[in-house]
Write an enzyme that holds these catalytic residues in place. Structure first.
Site, PDB file in Angstrom:
ATOM      1  N   CYS A   1      28.588  65.258  18.458  1.00 17.10           N
ATOM      2  CA  CYS A   1      29.145  64.052  19.360  1.00 17.10           C
ATOM      3  C   CYS A   1      28.270  64.258  20.865  1.00 17.10           C
ATOM      4  O   CYS A   1      27.571  63.465  21.145  1.00 17.10           O
ATOM      5  CB  CYS A   1      30.771  63.935  19.521  1.00 17.10           C
ATOM      6  SG  CYS A   1      31.437  63.583  17.958  1.00 17.10           S
TER       7      CYS A   1
HETATM    8  N1  LIG Z   1      32.775  65.211  13.650  1.00 12.85           N
HETATM    9  C1  LIG Z   1      33.710  64.811  14.579  1.00 12.85           C
HETATM   10  O1  LIG Z   1      34.005  65.501  15.450  1.00 12.85           O
HETATM   11  C2  LIG Z   1      33.403  63.381  15.124  1.00 12.85           C
HETATM   12  C3  LIG Z   1      34.709  62.905  15.782  1.00 12.85           C
HETATM   13  C4  LIG Z   1      34.538  61.443  16.135  1.00 12.85           C
HETATM   14  C5  LIG Z   1      33.393  60.602  15.595  1.00 12.85           C
HETATM   15  N2  LIG Z   1      32.464  61.042  14.821  1.00 12.85           N
HETATM   16  C6  LIG Z   1      31.518  60.198  14.184  1.00 12.85           C
HETATM   17  O2  LIG Z   1      31.822  60.120  12.887  1.00 12.85           O
HETATM   18  C7  LIG Z   1      30.640  59.785  11.948  1.00 12.85           C
HETATM   19  C8  LIG Z   1      30.596  60.699  10.982  1.00 12.85           C
HETATM   20  O3  LIG Z   1      30.525  62.175  11.531  1.00 12.85           O
HETATM   21  P1  LIG Z   1      31.124  63.288  10.726  1.00 12.85           P
HETATM   22  O4  LIG Z   1      31.102  64.478  11.356  1.00 12.85           O
HETATM   23  O5  LIG Z   1      32.145  62.974   9.640  1.00 12.85           O
HETATM   24  O6  LIG Z   1      29.764  63.697   9.747  1.00 12.85           O
HETATM   25  P2  LIG Z   1      29.700  64.668   8.512  1.00 12.85           P
HETATM   26  O7  LIG Z   1      28.347  65.063   8.479  1.00 12.85           O
HETATM   27  O8  LIG Z   1      30.627  65.802   8.742  1.00 12.85           O
HETATM   28  O9  LIG Z   1      30.108  63.699   7.154  1.00 12.85           O
HETATM   29  C9  LIG Z   1      29.291  63.006   6.857  1.00 12.85           C
HETATM   30  C10 LIG Z   1      29.365  62.753   5.297  1.00 12.85           C
HETATM   31  O10 LIG Z   1      28.695  61.491   4.977  1.00 12.85           O
HETATM   32  C11 LIG Z   1      27.993  61.797   3.757  1.00 12.85           C
HETATM   33  N3  LIG Z   1      26.974  60.914   3.421  1.00 12.85           N
HETATM   34  C12 LIG Z   1      26.020  60.534   4.327  1.00 12.85           C
HETATM   35  N4  LIG Z   1      25.029  59.574   4.011  1.00 12.85           N
HETATM   36  C13 LIG Z   1      25.999  58.917   2.957  1.00 12.85           C
HETATM   37  C14 LIG Z   1      25.866  57.612   2.293  1.00 12.85           C
HETATM   38  N5  LIG Z   1      24.921  56.882   2.462  1.00 12.85           N
HETATM   39  N6  LIG Z   1      26.851  57.611   1.470  1.00 12.85           N
HETATM   40  C15 LIG Z   1      27.863  58.219   1.104  1.00 12.85           C
HETATM   41  N7  LIG Z   1      27.960  59.362   1.920  1.00 12.85           N
HETATM   42  C16 LIG Z   1      27.188  59.563   2.834  1.00 12.85           C
HETATM   43  C17 LIG Z   1      27.350  63.050   3.671  1.00 12.85           C
HETATM   44  O11 LIG Z   1      27.128  63.831   2.588  1.00 12.85           O
HETATM   45  C18 LIG Z   1      28.865  63.773   4.637  1.00 12.85           C
HETATM   46  O12 LIG Z   1      29.395  64.539   3.770  1.00 12.85           O
HETATM   47  C19 LIG Z   1      29.476  60.049  13.027  1.00 12.85           C
HETATM   48  O13 LIG Z   1      29.119  58.851  13.260  1.00 12.85           O
HETATM   49  C20 LIG Z   1      29.976  60.975  14.253  1.00 12.85           C
HETATM   50  O14 LIG Z   1      29.446  60.554  15.333  1.00 12.85           O
HETATM   51  C21 LIG Z   1      32.532  62.585  14.458  1.00 12.85           C
END
Ligand SMILES: NC(=O)c1ccc[n+]([C@@H]2O[C@H](COP(=O)([O-])OP(=O)(O)OC[C@H]3O[C@@H](n4cnc5c(N)ncnc54)[C@H](O)[C@@H]3O)[C@@H](O)[C@H]2O)c1
Length: 408
Positions: A264
């Site tokens: 982030c």
């Molecule tokens: N991690 C955090 O603390 C956090 C907090 C708030 C917001 N976010 C936001 O949330 C979003 C997701 O982040 P995250 O940390 O969960 O990411 P992550 O990498 O942990 O998880 C993403 C998942 O999506 C899957 N994926 C990717 N493309 C895909 C598709 N086309 N279809 C299905 N699955 C798919 C991946 O295999 C992975 O398992 C981002 O925009 C991030 O900025 C993250």
């Protein structure tokens, strides 16, 4: 679409930190399908094995057993969804521009597989206008029939591994493209979230999320610069910050570090800067803050080098803690990466210790001992100050948690 009832099918696209965390909460109230294109993760999840801190495998097993949750990589499994939540990565491209390719792929999955009207909620972080100008047209483009979905945004604020704030007690912003979408989004989240805050448009919610993380990025950069000033003045940054923090209003304490990591803080502000510049608005603070945080790794290595006779050539240097923050295995954008690069460029013989991370870049965590120099980037709770201090005759701590070590 009908109103929100517990027999609704909720599809969550992306089963990572955000998607699985929501699935674990929503699974207590709805039939949840976790869609992820990583088949290894899908198989683990269906065996009740969680890969995310804060989501207990025991809880996941319970949801799988009660048939309130299953994971899939197959588009045909999501065709009878009622609500679809998008929780896929929104990283930066190599030239540090917003990269919406994962969002696009998620829209393709939704467009190609869902032919009845559903509520689509985006939780992925992106710039204002993403829901209206990108997600809706993309889903419509991929959809073979002219189906009218409802669209809303509810940016995720989860801090994985955090004990005091979670999905239930962290207020949630939301807004729909239509009032019907807003209303259904409120009903959906109110099952597992105590406080919902509606804003007047999706763009406000999207911008608020970016500003929250930009606020942190800029303040971290400020304190990182301040640490360099206090060091030059020969006073303690920590004592000075504690002193400033006695003011009961108008001050919020941030602490210095080797830089910022995670998905982030190093990423989201660049989304805001990009959209600002596209609209010919200034983003000078944001750009400079990013640079200051990136430059901290060099500053840390300069300090270590200066304390060690001006050369690191041939010295065995152990980097302690390579995760981007304590008690998680997440190494995305970790500050350890740049610190290690600088150390290697200066001839240090490098190893790293982080048993929470275990393996990284094909290398394994080294023992916490036997180094000439240890540089602490992240201190997990399980690693004791005593063991860190015993790991090398010279220890430089960037966390402020190892008493008796040299530090920022
Ligand atoms: N991690 C955090 O603390 C956090 C907090 C708030 C917001 N976010 C936001 O949330 C979003 C997701 O982040 P995250 O940390 O969960 O990411 P992550 O990498 O942990 O998880 C993403 C998942 O999506 C899957 N994926 C990717 N493309 C895909 C598709 N086309 N279809 C299905 N699955 C798919 C991946 O295999 C992975 O398992 C981002 O925009 C991030 O900025 C993250």
């Amino acid at each position: 679409m009908s109103s929100i009832t517990s027999d609704l099918k909720v599809v969550i696209v992306g089963q990572g930190y955000v998607g699985l965390t929501i699935a674990a909460f929503a699974g207590n109230f709805f039939n949840v399908i976790g869609f992820d294109n990583n088949e290894k993760i899908v198989s683990q999840l269906n065996n009740g094995i969680s890969h995310i801190e804060g989501v207990e495998s025991a809880h996941l097993k319970k949801l799988v057993k009660s048939e309130n949750y299953f994971a899939t990589s197959s588009g045909s499994d999501i065709s009878d969804a009622d609500i679809v939540v998008i929780a896929v990565p929104t990283p930066l491209t190599k030239d540090r521009k917003p990269d919406l390719t994962f969002i696009d792929a998620a829209c393709k999955t939704i467009g190609e597989n869902i032919s009845k009207s559903v509520l689509v909620i985006n939780e992925s972080t992106s710039f204002p206008g993403t829901l209206r100008n990108y997600i809706k047209p993309a889903i419509e483009k991929y959809s073979p029939s002219a189906v009218e979905h409802l669209y809303a945004i509810s940016p995720e604020r989860v801090d994985p591994g955090r004990g005091d704030f979670n999905q239930k007690n962290t207020p949630r912003l939301y807004a729909g493209l239509t009032s019907e979408a807003s209303e259904m989004t409120r009903e959906f989240y109110s099952r597992f979230c105590d406080k919902l805050v509606e804003v007047s448009s999706p763009e406000v919610a999207e911008a608020a999320k970016l500003f929250e993380n930009t606020f942190r990025q800029v303040n971290i950069a400020l304190v990182n610069e301040f640490a360099q000033i206090t060091n030059a003045l020969g006073i303690s940054v920590y004592e000075t910050l504690d002193a400033a923090n006695t003011k009961p209003y108008g001050f919020m304490k941030f602490t210095p570090s080797a830089g910022v990591g995670g998905h982030c803080i190093p990423v989201d502000p660049t989304y805001l800067a990009s959209v600002a510049e596209e609209h010919a608005a200034p983003a000078t603070f944001i750009r400079r803050a990013n640079d200051v945080n990136l430059e901290m790794s060099k500053y840390v290595v300069d300090r270590v080098q200066a304390d060690n006779g001006g050369s690191l050539q041939g010295k065995c240097v152990l980097v302690v803690g390579v995760a981007y923050k304590p008690n998680v295995a997440d190494v995305r954008e970790t500050a350890a990466e740049l610190v290690i690069e600088h150390l290697r460029n200066r001839g240090a013989v490098l190893s790293w210790h982080d048993d929470v991370v275990g393996t990284w870049h094909g290398e394994s965590s080294a023992p916490l001992s036997g180094a000439d120099i240890s540089v602490v980037i992240t201190k997990h709770d399980a690693v004791s100050e005593r063991d860190i201090l015993a790991s090398a005759p010279y220890v430089f701590d960037t966390t402020g948690k190892v008493k008796g070590a040299k530090g920022l």
